[in-house]
Write an enzyme that holds these catalytic residues in place. Structure first.
Site, PDB file in Angstrom:
ATOM      1  N   GLY A  13       2.866 -16.854 -11.246  1.00 15.80           N
ATOM      2  CA  GLY A  13       4.307 -16.820 -11.408  1.00 15.80           C
ATOM      3  C   GLY A  13       4.869 -15.474 -10.981  1.00 15.80           C
ATOM      4  O   GLY A  13       4.209 -14.692 -10.300  1.00 15.80           O
ATOM      5  N   LEU A  14       6.107 -15.210 -11.429  1.00 13.18           N
ATOM      6  CA  LEU A  14       6.738 -13.930 -11.080  1.00 13.18           C
ATOM      7  C   LEU A  14       6.220 -12.847 -12.019  1.00 13.18           C
ATOM      8  O   LEU A  14       6.967 -12.272 -12.798  1.00 13.18           O
ATOM      9  CB  LEU A  14       8.254 -14.061 -11.187  1.00 13.18           C
ATOM     10  CG  LEU A  14       8.988 -14.290  -9.861  1.00 13.18           C
ATOM     11  CD1 LEU A  14      10.463 -14.587 -10.108  1.00 13.18           C
ATOM     12  CD2 LEU A  14       8.847 -13.096  -8.937  1.00 13.18           C
ATOM     13  N   HIS A  15       4.925 -12.588 -11.952  1.00 13.42           N
ATOM     14  CA  HIS A  15       4.307 -11.575 -12.814  1.00 13.42           C
ATOM     15  C   HIS A  15       4.593 -10.186 -12.247  1.00 13.42           C
ATOM     16  O   HIS A  15       5.273 -10.055 -11.223  1.00 13.42           O
ATOM     17  CB  HIS A  15       2.807 -11.833 -12.938  1.00 13.42           C
ATOM     18  CG  HIS A  15       2.061 -11.652 -11.653  1.00 13.42           C
ATOM     19  ND1 HIS A  15       0.954 -10.863 -11.534  1.00 13.42           N
ATOM     20  CD2 HIS A  15       2.307 -12.145 -10.415  1.00 13.42           C
ATOM     21  CE1 HIS A  15       0.533 -10.896 -10.282  1.00 13.42           C
ATOM     22  NE2 HIS A  15       1.322 -11.664  -9.590  1.00 13.42           N
ATOM     23  N   ALA A  16       4.053  -9.146 -12.885  1.00 14.24           N
ATOM     24  CA  ALA A  16       4.449  -7.786 -12.522  1.00 14.24           C
ATOM     25  C   ALA A  16       4.270  -7.494 -11.030  1.00 14.24           C
ATOM     26  O   ALA A  16       5.172  -6.991 -10.373  1.00 14.24           O
ATOM     27  CB  ALA A  16       3.660  -6.784 -13.366  1.00 14.24           C
ATOM     28  N   ALA A  19       6.763  -9.405  -9.001  1.00 13.52           N
ATOM     29  CA  ALA A  19       8.105  -8.882  -9.245  1.00 13.52           C
ATOM     30  C   ALA A  19       8.310  -7.583  -8.464  1.00 13.52           C
ATOM     31  O   ALA A  19       9.384  -7.349  -7.897  1.00 13.52           O
ATOM     32  CB  ALA A  19       8.314  -8.645 -10.741  1.00 13.52           C
TER      33      ALA A  19
END
Lengths: 89, 588
Positions: A13-16, A19
């Site tokens: 997903g939109l993890h660190a 991002a």
């Protein structure tokens, strides 16, 4: 103003890491970039904002881009998401 | 200086005596310090300077860690830089300062509260945890606001690290410096990241002390006993001396044990035996081998299911299993399929609360019901078996032949799918079962024909067999591993396996208790799987006896009437033949 709904495909997903890549890309454009998920809107140039969305794999986010280079920005960010942020899975 | 004793959880054995170094997690102030309107600019400048300073520090750490341990570990600092440079964050802090005419510290704590509320409402565990990254960054700025209060820099002196908790990045950074004598934390437990790291680096650690950060200050003298979980603050000289001598004995004991770890695993009359390790995290493999383990006799997989709120996917499993298979090299790894149910409940699986969980839907029973998850796990285990062909599948809570047959069909299905999808796996991957239900024990002669090996889970087996709940104070005295009935049952299982030339292991606590381990040896057992820290002790006990002597002693014991008689008989006979065999039970 351009709007588009995109599905997050990479496993994490939109993890660190993702991002950070997203913000890096977003910062290359002058346009204002917003991300909306489940009614929450955050600044697409803010790592913290993106993390608070908790966009896991399979979730849908809406990109709202407004400014003189909005077309290019939409293209680039859309590609980045669909390319799974260059992650393997 | 006040003298105090505290009791916590010993998570990494050993004793250390030294000076306290308090690592303060910054407690954000909530006190509002009003400032005059004309001073707001000056305050903003103070904030900007602190941010700039933080940026330099982060860049420096990032470069250092990148060089020392690789860019994978330095990413966390890159992410922190991005958070620091997040315009929204900084402008929010500044807005509060301007609007409320307040100091930077107050504004930072307010912004932290705002964000942490958002993070805490997130369900996903990963995203929820990002709150700590923000806290990490904000506390660095916070500390930099005061020009005289420097960010902790290490002076290289030996010290005992005391903190409320350590973030994984901090733990890696601090414990690897080589000057931390021991660790004492307010919170945490045996499976926390810091605990595992401390064990693998041989640093004594006690956690769950709840208040220690409030009770000590820098420079206090501290004794940390990571074996018993005792922490003593400012001990009187006599107590300090006592612990220093304990420490010396302990260090000597460890040196000897480590020596034992490298010695051959065989009895005085050259009967070979195999010490194996029970573990639940891939990081524990290297510790296990350093203690003398010759394989991973039980790899528990439940933690994979407790990591996130979602059910783990194949890749989550595979990542863990492949890591264990790789770090074990050529040595065997027995991966037990998930043993959930009973008291270990799992919200994601919708297992209903049962009136009698010990007799309910658990272990293999649950896996056969939730076939999708079972197949996911089996696929990952099979794929990991391709790496070194050292992986074994182990099934928990088996009661009968039908369950094994059913599982075999599922494994065949999974294998076919993997073949079609061009995944590699070990075609001859051994399949075995845990024997922990008395019914399975009674027909172990039949069950063993269906599988490649059996592993006896003595903890559950004895509880079920003697109908005793060990955690129930009123009856726990009846839990007796040396009860003649238990020994007879174990004898039957071990002999059944040997008759079919199949491997048999004990992976319960019996294997880690010297007297019980000798009893098992006498019954013909040669594979002992246990918590790795007990391996040297057991190895030493088994190395100091003759198999044929022990065998005779145990055979006689089988005909005694009570557990007490058995125990007395063993102790007396073992000690008269091998006076040193049980000395190792005295640790230090």
């Amino acid at each position: 103003m351009k709007k588009k709904t995109v599905k997050i495909k990479n496993k994490l997903g939109l993890h660190a890491r993702a991002a950070v890549k997203f913000v890096n890309m977003a910062n290359r454009f002058a346009s204002s970039i917003k991300i909306v998920k489940d009614g929450n809107e955050v600044d697409g140039k803010s790592v913290l904002g993106i993390l608070t969305l908790a966009a896991v794999q399979g979730s849908e986010i809406e990109l709202k881009i407004c400014g003189r280079d909005e077309g290019m920005a939409m293209q680039a960010l859309n590609d980045l998401i669909n390319d799974k942020f260059q992650e393997k899975e | 200086m006040e003298y105090f004793r505290l009791r916590g959880i010993g998570v990494s054995p050993g004793i250390a005596v030294g000076e306290v170094h308090l690592s303060e997690g910054v407690v954000f102030t909530s006190r509002k310090n009003d400032i005059k309107p004309e001073h707001v600019d000056r305050e903003l400048k103070r904030l900007d300077e602190a941010i700039l300073k933080t940026e330099h520090q982060l860049k420096k750490i990032k470069a250092e860690i990148g060089k020392k341990v690789g860019t994978d570990h330095s990413f966390i600092f890159e992410a922190h830089l991005f958070i620091l440079q997040d315009e929204n964050l900084v402008s929010r802090i500044k807005t509060i300062m301007q609007e409320e005419k307040t100091n930077a510290e107050r504004a930072i704590s307010k912004v932290f509260d705002e964000y942490s509320e958002m993070f805490r409402s997130i369900e996903d565990e990963y995203f929820k945890q990002r709150e700590y990254d923000l806290k990490d960054v904000l506390s660095k700025i916070y500390l930099n606001l005061e020009s005289d209060k420097k960010l902790e820099r290490d002076d290289g002196k030996e010290k005992i690290l005391v903190a409320h908790d350590l973030l994984p990045s901090e733990a890696a950074l601090k414990l690897s410096q080589g000057n931390i004598l021991a660790v004492a934390l307010d919170i945490g437990g045996t499976t926390s990241h810091t605990a595992i790291l401390a064990r693998s680096l041989n640093i004594p650690a006690v956690m769950g002390l709840s208040q220690i950060t409030r009770k000590v200050k820098d420079g206090d003298t501290l004794i940390v006993d990571g074996t018993n979980g005792d922490v003593i603050i400012n001990p009187p000289l006599a107590i300090k001396r006592e612990f220093e001598s304990k420490q010396k004995k302990y260090d000597k004991y460890i040196r000897e044990l480590k020596k034992t770890a490298r010695l051959e695993s065989q009895t005085l009359d050259q009967v070979k035996f195999f010490p194996l390790a029970n573990i639940e995290l891939p990081d524990e493999v290297s510790l296990a081998f350093s203690m003398g383990a010759e394989g991973i006799g039980l790899f528990r997989t439940e933690f994979i299911f407790f990591q996130t709120k979602k059910l783990p996917c194949e890749e989550d499993h595979y990542e863990i299993y492949s890591q264990v298979a790789k770090s074990a090299g050529k040595k065997p790894v027995y991966i037990r399929t998930v043993d959930i149910g009973g008291e270990k409940n799992l919200p994601q699986m919708n297992v209903e609360k049962e009136p009698n969980p010990a007799l309910g839907l658990r272990g293999l029973r649950l896996s056969l019901k939730e076939r999708g998850h079972f197949k996911t796990q089996l696929r990952a285990i099979l794929r990991a078996s391709a790496i070194h062909k050292n992986v074994h599948i182990m099934l928990p809570m088996v009661t009968g032949v039908e369950e094994i047959e059913e599982t075999k069909l599922i494994i065949e299905e999974v294998k076919e799918e993997l073949t079609v999808q061009k995944h590699k796996y070990d075609k001859n991957i051994p399949l075995g079962i845990m024997i922990e239900v008395p019914a399975a024990a009674a027909i172990s002669d039949n069950l063993v024909k269906e599988v490649d090996y059996v592993s006896i889970g003595t903890n559950d087996l004895i509880q079920y067999y003697l109908a005793v709940d060990r955690s129930n104070e009123d009856v726990s005295y009846l839990f007796k591993p040396l009860h003649p009935s238990v020994l007879r049952l174990l004898k039957f299982i071990i002999e059944s396996a040997k008759k079919e030339k199949k491997d048999v292991t004990v992976c319960g606590e019996m294997a880690a208790d010297p007297l019980s381990a000798l009893a098992l040896l006498g019954l013909g057992l040669t594979s002992f799987s246990m918590n790795p820290i007990f391996i040297p002790k057991i190895k030493k006990a088994l190395r100091s006896v003759e198999y044929k002597t022990i065998k005779k002693i145990v055979e006689h014991g089988l005909n005694l009437k009570t557990a007490r008689e058995v125990e007395e008989h063993f102790l007396e006979k073992v000690l008269s033949k091998h006076p040193k065999a049980l000395l190792v039970a005295e640790e230090y």
